[in-house]
Design a protein around this motif. Structure first.
Motif, PDB file in Angstrom:
ATOM      1  N   LEU A 245       0.835  -1.201   0.000  1.00  0.00           N
ATOM      2  CA  LEU A 245       0.000   0.000   0.000  1.00  0.00           C
ATOM      3  C   LEU A 245       0.867   1.248   0.000  1.00  0.00           C
ATOM      4  N   GLY A 246       1.969   1.215   0.751  1.00  0.00           N
ATOM      5  CA  GLY A 246       2.885   2.352   0.752  1.00  0.00           C
ATOM      6  C   GLY A 246       3.495   2.591  -0.615  1.00  0.00           C
ATOM      7  N   ILE A 247       3.887   1.526  -1.297  1.00  0.00           N
ATOM      8  CA  ILE A 247       4.446   1.664  -2.649  1.00  0.00           C
ATOM      9  C   ILE A 247       3.398   2.217  -3.606  1.00  0.00           C
ATOM     10  N   PHE A 248       2.163   1.732  -3.453  1.00  0.00           N
ATOM     11  CA  PHE A 248       1.070   2.228  -4.300  1.00  0.00           C
ATOM     12  C   PHE A 248       0.858   3.725  -4.096  1.00  0.00           C
ATOM     13  N   VAL A 249       0.822   4.160  -2.839  1.00  0.00           N
ATOM     14  CA  VAL A 249       0.624   5.581  -2.551  1.00  0.00           C
ATOM     15  C   VAL A 249       1.763   6.406  -3.130  1.00  0.00           C
ATOM     16  N   PHE A 250       2.982   5.905  -3.000  1.00  0.00           N
ATOM     17  CA  PHE A 250       4.122   6.639  -3.553  1.00  0.00           C
ATOM     18  C   PHE A 250       4.013   6.745  -5.069  1.00  0.00           C
ATOM     19  N   ALA A 251       3.719   5.626  -5.723  1.00  0.00           N
ATOM     20  CA  ALA A 251       3.680   5.619  -7.183  1.00  0.00           C
ATOM     21  C   ALA A 251       2.537   6.446  -7.734  1.00  0.00           C
ATOM     22  N   VAL A 252       1.365   6.347  -7.103  1.00  0.00           N
ATOM     23  CA  VAL A 252       0.170   6.989  -7.641  1.00  0.00           C
ATOM     24  C   VAL A 252       0.050   8.439  -7.186  1.00  0.00           C
ATOM     25  N   GLN A 253       0.444   8.739  -5.937  1.00  0.00           N
ATOM     26  CA  GLN A 253       0.195  10.058  -5.375  1.00  0.00           C
ATOM     27  C   GLN A 253       1.451  10.912  -5.224  1.00  0.00           C
ATOM     28  N   LEU A 254       2.544  10.347  -4.746  1.00  0.00           N
ATOM     29  CA  LEU A 254       3.706  11.161  -4.389  1.00  0.00           C
ATOM     30  C   LEU A 254       4.702  11.334  -5.534  1.00  0.00           C
ATOM     31  N   ALA A 255       4.876  10.302  -6.358  1.00  0.00           N
ATOM     32  CA  ALA A 255       5.845  10.398  -7.450  1.00  0.00           C
ATOM     33  C   ALA A 255       5.542  11.536  -8.425  1.00  0.00           C
ATOM     34  N   PRO A 256       4.271  11.806  -8.784  1.00  0.00           N
ATOM     35  CA  PRO A 256       4.013  12.949  -9.672  1.00  0.00           C
ATOM     36  C   PRO A 256       4.491  14.276  -9.110  1.00  0.00           C
ATOM     37  N   TYR A 257       4.474  14.434  -7.799  1.00  0.00           N
ATOM     38  CA  TYR A 257       4.975  15.677  -7.212  1.00  0.00           C
ATOM     39  C   TYR A 257       6.476  15.803  -7.414  1.00  0.00           C
ATOM     40  N   ARG A 258       7.168  14.704  -7.256  1.00  0.00           N
ATOM     41  CA  ARG A 258       8.618  14.738  -7.491  1.00  0.00           C
ATOM     42  C   ARG A 258       8.911  15.047  -8.954  1.00  0.00           C
ATOM     43  N   ALA A 259       8.112  14.484  -9.866  1.00  0.00           N
ATOM     44  CA  ALA A 259       8.346  14.724 -11.294  1.00  0.00           C
ATOM     45  C   ALA A 259       8.079  16.175 -11.673  1.00  0.00           C
ATOM     46  N   PHE A 260       6.987  16.748 -11.168  1.00  0.00           N
ATOM     47  CA  PHE A 260       6.622  18.122 -11.534  1.00  0.00           C
ATOM     48  C   PHE A 260       7.584  19.128 -10.940  1.00  0.00           C
ATOM     49  N   ASN A 261       8.086  18.856  -9.729  1.00  0.00           N
ATOM     50  CA  ASN A 261       8.941  19.813  -9.036  1.00  0.00           C
ATOM     51  C   ASN A 261      10.426  19.498  -9.170  1.00  0.00           C
ATOM     52  N   SER A 262      10.776  18.561 -10.051  1.00  0.00           N
ATOM     53  CA  SER A 262      12.165  18.118 -10.137  1.00  0.00           C
ATOM     54  C   SER A 262      13.106  19.211 -10.609  1.00  0.00           C
ATOM     55  N   GLU A 263      12.580  20.153 -11.420  1.00  0.00           N
ATOM     56  CA  GLU A 263      13.454  21.192 -11.969  1.00  0.00           C
ATOM     57  C   GLU A 263      13.578  22.398 -11.046  1.00  0.00           C
ATOM     58  N   GLU A 264      12.815  22.417  -9.951  1.00  0.00           N
ATOM     59  CA  GLU A 264      12.887  23.552  -9.043  1.00  0.00           C
ATOM     60  C   GLU A 264      14.151  23.486  -8.188  1.00  0.00           C
ATOM     61  N   SER A 265      14.657  24.632  -7.826  1.00  0.00           N
ATOM     62  CA  SER A 265      15.774  24.696  -6.892  1.00  0.00           C
ATOM     63  C   SER A 265      15.271  24.324  -5.503  1.00  0.00           C
ATOM     64  N   PRO A 266      16.160  23.883  -4.603  1.00  0.00           N
ATOM     65  CA  PRO A 266      15.719  23.524  -3.244  1.00  0.00           C
ATOM     66  C   PRO A 266      14.956  24.664  -2.584  1.00  0.00           C
ATOM     67  N   LYS A 267      13.862  24.305  -1.912  1.00  0.00           N
ATOM     68  CA  LYS A 267      12.997  25.324  -1.328  1.00  0.00           C
ATOM     69  C   LYS A 267      13.634  25.942  -0.086  1.00  0.00           C
ATOM     70  N   SER A 268      13.470  27.235   0.040  1.00  0.00           N
ATOM     71  CA  SER A 268      13.883  27.925   1.245  1.00  0.00           C
ATOM     72  C   SER A 268      12.851  27.685   2.340  1.00  0.00           C
ATOM     73  N   LEU A 269      13.318  27.715   3.597  1.00  0.00           N
ATOM     74  CA  LEU A 269      12.419  27.522   4.730  1.00  0.00           C
ATOM     75  C   LEU A 269      11.864  28.841   5.248  1.00  0.00           C
ATOM     76  N   GLU A 270      12.124  29.933   4.535  1.00  0.00           N
ATOM     77  CA  GLU A 270      11.631  31.238   4.978  1.00  0.00           C
ATOM     78  C   GLU A 270      10.101  31.271   5.018  1.00  0.00           C
ATOM     79  N   GLU A 271       9.467  30.705   3.978  1.00  0.00           N
ATOM     80  CA  GLU A 271       8.003  30.687   3.950  1.00  0.00           C
ATOM     81  C   GLU A 271       7.457  29.801   5.066  1.00  0.00           C
ATOM     82  N   SER A 272       8.135  28.677   5.335  1.00  0.00           N
ATOM     83  CA  SER A 272       7.703  27.808   6.422  1.00  0.00           C
ATOM     84  C   SER A 272       7.770  28.536   7.762  1.00  0.00           C
TER      85      SER A 272
END
Length: 583
Positions: A245-272
């Motif tokens: 189930l964890g692999i399924f969630v990663f593949a279906v839900q989390l992996a697209p986020y990594r793909a879409f944001n892969s070209e972004e520079s590391p996020k600053s924690l200022e907004e956090s």
């Protein structure tokens, strides 16, 4: 020890509390046309309506679930739905409701209500297993965890209804750590999967908090050298099922986020840091949330307050503080301390809740104070260890997890002083006080996508899946610009095309360039023809020009281009609108 409450009675309590909470939460929608009404918010709500309907369109109407993440936004990028939460698990309720004929608005609000009731029922079932609590206590705990101020303050963001599964997640997690049963592990995994596929930030938030609360139990197993026996008692099938189930969630839900944001520079924690808790986040109503009593209609909202608001109400917050003081005094045998504290409640459960409360508050304070970045908090260091935690832009939302320990510790205060007599009466008065104090207030707003019929008109001239540029994109300020972006998003569901714009936690170079070009055109520093050249670079051939949103001089420039530019075909023209095709 399991409670003596029957399963049937527990289900009735869960359904009853859930129905009451939903009625109070959505009472502003009673009598409204749900297809033309936004609840709670006039901005983000438009995006979430679009996301829910896009999911239904791609999965059910087009029967193309593999392109679910390739939403018609942020053209020409793929996986663009990952710019925001996907509401993927919402489709379990939303799509069947749409197939039954409900409007998109009615289906979405019914889905949010169903998720709330589901979370409520699961919490009651877990509390029944934990034992120690009377039916009224269980009802109060469930109500506060799912409809208290600590969580409803965030509900203008519909995706945060995924937090309705947080309380049952932590309750079943406790049961798993107590008994190491396979069914509890699978329930925890199911709650995790559903909530993460509703609100993605819950993946690192639940993970780091659950691991923190598990440390004492894991240390106990280590000292007893019982890891092997515990794994055998859980069973191989349950472990494999949880991992799968964890692999399924990663593949279906989390992996697209990594793909879409892969070209972004590391996020600053200022907004956090900006959206982290403040010392008064828990003890005082210093937020711009949605409370009937503490947020008068029209009262100003300070920037960021709605992202760090986990004040549960005075009854709960000050009862909690009083109980913690009494508990500490009892533990250290201070003079005059109570002889018994929280009679009838397992000390292990109280210890677990104390860790959960402490972790939630500490993590809610984010990486550091905005005015003192040299002083680092645990959140900062955990971003190096827990994948995805660095993308949590609003650490203040960890405060939602405080609702569960806060209400149980408040009930412990009542038990300490009134358990031997008058407890039922005091508890009933306390419960009534909580329902009254936590009464939410949410406004409604009119919602009419494509009120002027522009997108329906474009549909007959637009090939399926073709890209469209609609101008102007900017509206003079951020809120009007946001309204235009969300209008264009809803337009994609009508005309079936794709747009360069989008909305979420991320943006794209193409969207930023288009907005800059649009501003230059509005200020007459660039020619309308430059928009055609921009479209040519992106292989966009269709343009919607809303003439009535431009100043007269710019409007004339567009009309002149339509008349004189040989590479442009005018598909429609009047005093308000141009629809052009680049030939």
């Amino acid at each position: 020890m399991e409670s003596q409450i029957s399963l049937r009675r527990a289900l009735l309590i869960g359904l009853g509390v859930g129905a009451l909470g939903v009625l109070l939460l959505f009472r502003a929608l009673i009598g409204k046309d749900l297809s033309a009404t936004l609840w709670a918010d006039n901005y983000d709500a438009r995006l979430l309506h679009w996301i829910a309907e896009w999911g239904y369109t791609s999965i059910v109407e087009r029967r193309d679930p593999f392109n679910f993440w390739n939403a018609p936004s942020f053209y020409p990028h793929l996986k663009s739905l990952a710019a925001s939460d996907s509401l993927l698990s919402a489709q379990i309720f939303y799509s069947p409701l749409r197939l039954l004929g409900l409007s998109s608005g009615a289906a979405l609000y019914a889905t949010l209500a169903a998720v709330s009731i589901l979370g409520c029922v699961l919490s009651v079932l877990a509390l029944r297993r934990i034992g120690s609590f009377s039916p009224l206590e269980i009802a109060v705990i469930a109500f506060v965890c799912h409809f208290g101020l600590s969580i409803t303050a965030y509900f203008a963001h519909y995706q945060l209804f995924g937090f309705q599964l947080a309380a049952p997640f932590f309750l079943f997690w406790y049961l798993f750590l107590r008994e190491w049963r396979a069914r509890d592990l699978l329930t925890v995994a199911a709650c995790f999967a559903f909530s993460v596929c509703f609100s993605t930030y819950l993946a690192p938030m639940l993970t780091v908090t659950a691991l923190g609360t598990a440390i004492p139990s894991l240390w106990r197993l280590h000292k007893q050298r019982a890891f092997g026996a515990t794994l055998r008692s859980i069973g191989l099938r349950s472990l494999v099922g949880t991992i799968a189930l964890g692999i399924f969630v990663f593949a279906v839900q989390l992996a697209p986020y990594r793909a879409f944001n892969s070209e972004e520079s590391p996020k600053s924690l200022e907004e956090s840091a900006l959206y982290s808790a403040k010392p008064n986040s828990f003890l005082a109503p210093a937020f711009g949330g949605n409370s009937y009593w503490y947020q008068p209609r029209g009262a100003p909202t300070r920037f960021g307050d709605t992202e760090r608001a986990f004040f549960p109400g005075f009854l709960i917050s000050y009862s909690l503080v009083a109980f913690l003081f009494i508990w500490i005094a009892h533990a250290y045998r201070w003079y005059g301390a109570a002889e018994t504290v929280a009679p009838g409640i397992d000390q292990r459960f109280l210890n677990y809740l104390a860790i959960l409360l402490g972790l939630s508050i500490v993590l809610a304070f984010g990486p550091y104070l905005p005015f003192l970045p040299a002083l680092k908090f645990p959140f900062y260091f955990l971003t190096w260890i827990v994948p995805g935690l660095e993308h949590v832009r609003t650490p203040g939302r960890f405060g939602i997890f405080t609702a569960l320990p806060a209400i149980i510790f408040s009930l412990c205060l009542l038990r300490t002083f009134f358990y031997s007599r008058h407890f039922s009466r005091v508890l009933a008065a306390f419960a009534l006080g909580i329902v009254v104090e936590t009464l939410p207030r949410f406004d409604t707003f009119p919602f009419h996508p494509d009120a002027d019929g522009v997108y329906a008109q474009l549909k007959s001239n637009l090939p399926a899946g073709a890209a469209v540029i609609e101008l102007p994109t900017t509206g003079g300020d951020s809120l009007r610009t946001l309204l235009r972006v969300t209008d264009q998003l809803h337009g994609t569901l009508i005309h079936g095309g794709k747009i360069v714009l989008g909305y979420g936690a991320s943006t794209t170079p193409e969207m930023e360039a288009l907005n800059k070009l649009d501003l230059r055109i509005q200020r007459r520093k660039s020619r309308p023809a430059d928009a055609l050249l921009f479209g040519e670079r992106l292989n966009v051939n269709y343009f919607i020009i809303r003439l009535n949103r431009y100043a007269p001089p710019v409007r004339e420039r567009w009309l002149k281009l339509a008349r004189e530019q040989k590479s442009v075909e005018t598909l429609f023209a009047d005093e308000k609108l141009l629809i052009l095709r680049r030939t």
